[in-house]
Design an enzyme around this catalytic site. Structure first.
Site, PDB file in Angstrom:
ATOM      1  N   LYS A  35      81.442 103.023  79.517  1.00  0.00           N
ATOM      2  CA  LYS A  35      80.864 101.697  79.258  1.00  0.00           C
ATOM      3  C   LYS A  35      79.344 101.759  79.060  1.00  0.00           C
ATOM      4  CE  LYS A  35      84.616  99.070  81.396  1.00  0.00           C
ATOM      5  NZ  LYS A  35      84.974  97.873  82.198  1.00  0.00           N
ATOM      6  N   TYR A  52      90.234  93.063  74.866  1.00  0.00           N
ATOM      7  CA  TYR A  52      90.333  92.342  76.145  1.00  0.00           C
ATOM      8  C   TYR A  52      91.038  91.003  75.976  1.00  0.00           C
ATOM      9  CZ  TYR A  52      87.268  95.744  78.521  1.00  0.00           C
ATOM     10  OH  TYR A  52      86.743  96.888  79.099  1.00  0.00           O
ATOM     11  N   ASN A  87      81.936  98.583  85.840  1.00  0.00           N
ATOM     12  CA  ASN A  87      82.724  99.559  86.607  1.00  0.00           C
ATOM     13  C   ASN A  87      82.938 100.887  85.864  1.00  0.00           C
ATOM     14  OD1 ASN A  87      84.468  98.629  84.707  1.00  0.00           O
ATOM     15  ND2 ASN A  87      85.994  97.819  86.120  1.00  0.00           N
ATOM     16  N   HIS A  99      86.496 102.284  81.017  1.00  0.00           N
ATOM     17  CA  HIS A  99      87.808 101.704  80.703  1.00  0.00           C
ATOM     18  C   HIS A  99      88.795 102.862  80.608  1.00  0.00           C
ATOM     19  CE1 HIS A  99      91.058  99.610  78.622  1.00  0.00           C
ATOM     20  NE2 HIS A  99      91.139 100.706  77.877  1.00  0.00           N
ATOM     21  N   GLU A 139      95.605 101.425  71.917  1.00  0.00           N
ATOM     22  CA  GLU A 139      94.141 101.443  72.055  1.00  0.00           C
ATOM     23  C   GLU A 139      93.519 102.619  71.282  1.00  0.00           C
ATOM     24  OE1 GLU A 139      93.458 101.439  76.282  1.00  0.00           O
ATOM     25  OE2 GLU A 139      93.930  99.311  76.455  1.00  0.00           O
TER      26      GLU A 139
HETATM   27  P1  IDP Z   1      90.901  97.691  84.215  1.00  0.00           P
HETATM   28  O1  IDP Z   1      89.623  98.006  83.472  1.00  0.00           O
HETATM   29  O2  IDP Z   1      90.906  98.290  85.590  1.00  0.00           O
HETATM   30  O3  IDP Z   1      92.140  98.024  83.408  1.00  0.00           O
HETATM   31  P2  IDP Z   1      91.359  94.866  83.552  1.00  0.00           P
HETATM   32  O4  IDP Z   1      92.027  93.870  84.440  1.00  0.00           O
HETATM   33  O5  IDP Z   1      92.063  95.307  82.324  1.00  0.00           O
HETATM   34  O6  IDP Z   1      90.931  96.103  84.484  1.00  0.00           O
HETATM   35  O7  IDP Z   1      89.949  94.239  83.160  1.00  0.00           O
HETATM   36  C1  IDP Z   1      89.176  94.794  82.120  1.00  0.00           C
HETATM   37  C2  IDP Z   1      87.712  94.764  82.541  1.00  0.00           C
HETATM   38  O8  IDP Z   1      87.308  93.403  82.780  1.00  0.00           O
HETATM   39  C3  IDP Z   1      87.421  95.475  83.855  1.00  0.00           C
HETATM   40  O9  IDP Z   1      87.290  96.883  83.731  1.00  0.00           O
HETATM   41  C4  IDP Z   1      86.117  94.819  84.261  1.00  0.00           C
HETATM   42  O10 IDP Z   1      85.010  95.333  83.537  1.00  0.00           O
HETATM   43  C5  IDP Z   1      86.364  93.360  83.838  1.00  0.00           C
HETATM   44  N1  IDP Z   1      86.904  92.567  84.940  1.00  0.00           N
HETATM   45  C6  IDP Z   1      88.193  92.533  85.382  1.00  0.00           C
HETATM   46  N2  IDP Z   1      88.324  91.690  86.431  1.00  0.00           N
HETATM   47  C7  IDP Z   1      87.084  91.195  86.649  1.00  0.00           C
HETATM   48  C8  IDP Z   1      86.550  90.243  87.620  1.00  0.00           C
HETATM   49  O11 IDP Z   1      87.250  89.707  88.470  1.00  0.00           O
HETATM   50  N3  IDP Z   1      85.221  89.977  87.524  1.00  0.00           N
HETATM   51  C9  IDP Z   1      84.413  90.555  86.574  1.00  0.00           C
HETATM   52  N4  IDP Z   1      84.855  91.419  85.671  1.00  0.00           N
HETATM   53  C10 IDP Z   1      86.177  91.742  85.708  1.00  0.00           C
HETATM   54 MG    MG Z   2      92.813  97.140  81.685  1.00  0.00          MG
END
Ligand code: IDP
Ligand code: MG
Length: 153
Positions: free
Chosen positions: A9, A49, A112, A115, A126
């Site tokens: 990221k 997303y 975080n 991805h 993807e």
């Molecule tokens: P993942 O990346 O672990 O697969 P996903 O639910 O697919 O998680 O969400 C995609 C991205 O959206 C996450 O990596 C994160 O950057 C963001 N995200 C997910 N949930 C939250 C939240 O509750 N607050 C802020 N950002 C979030």
């Molecule tokens: Mg995801």
């Protein structure tokens, strides 16, 4: 062997952690078969997303993903999708176990680090989203007999 997508990221790039994160996948024994830098835009993020479109944090998530280029990587290995996903750790990095990438380098649910594809089916979708067939490099894996047993392929 399975293939999975990792997106380093923008925040990871800005923090100078890209090499360290790539190194973790290398050291695990995964094979890098495609890689490129790309500036993402809203159009591709709306698709990537789509499952989060209604979430209140969606605009912030997209802003974060467009704040600088990303590094797109395709990693190959036996059961690579699950292995890579588990290396990343929980989405909310504050809940990610130490030893995982998010648990070691992040304090945020949004910012975080990486991805990772969440299933073999989504990995294929993807990878097609970000790579063309010409992007993949076919090269020998001379260490495979040291990395895997004969039935692990
Ligand atoms: P993942 O990346 O672990 O697969 P996903 O639910 O697919 O998680 O969400 C995609 C991205 O959206 C996450 O990596 C994160 O950057 C963001 N995200 C997910 N949930 C939250 C939240 O509750 N607050 C802020 N950002 C979030
Ligand atoms: Mg995801």
């Amino acid at each position: 062997m399975e293939r999975t997508l990792v997106i380093i990221k923008p925040g990871t790039l800005q923090r100078g952690l890209a090499g360290e994160i790539i190194s973790r996948f290398e050291k695990r024994g995964l094979k890098l078969v495609a890689m490129k830098m790309k500036q993402l835009d809203q159009k591709i993020l709306d698709v990537h997303y789509a499952h989060l479109k209604e979430k209140p944090f969606f605009p912030w998530l997209c802003d974060g993903m467009m704040a600088a280029p990303v590094i797109l990587c395709c990693w190959e290995g036996f059961e690579a999708v699950k292995v890579v996903r588990e290396m990343a750790g929980a989405t909310n990095a504050r809940k990610a176990v130490p030893g995982t990438i998010r648990g070691d380098y992040s304090m945020s649910a949004q910012e975080n680090i990486v991805h990772t594809s969440d299933s073999l089916e989504n990995a294929a979708i993807e990878l097609d989203r970000f790579f063309t067939p010409e992007d993949y490099c076919d090269y020998p894996s001379p260490l495979n007999s040291y990395l895997y047993a004969p039935d692990e392929k």
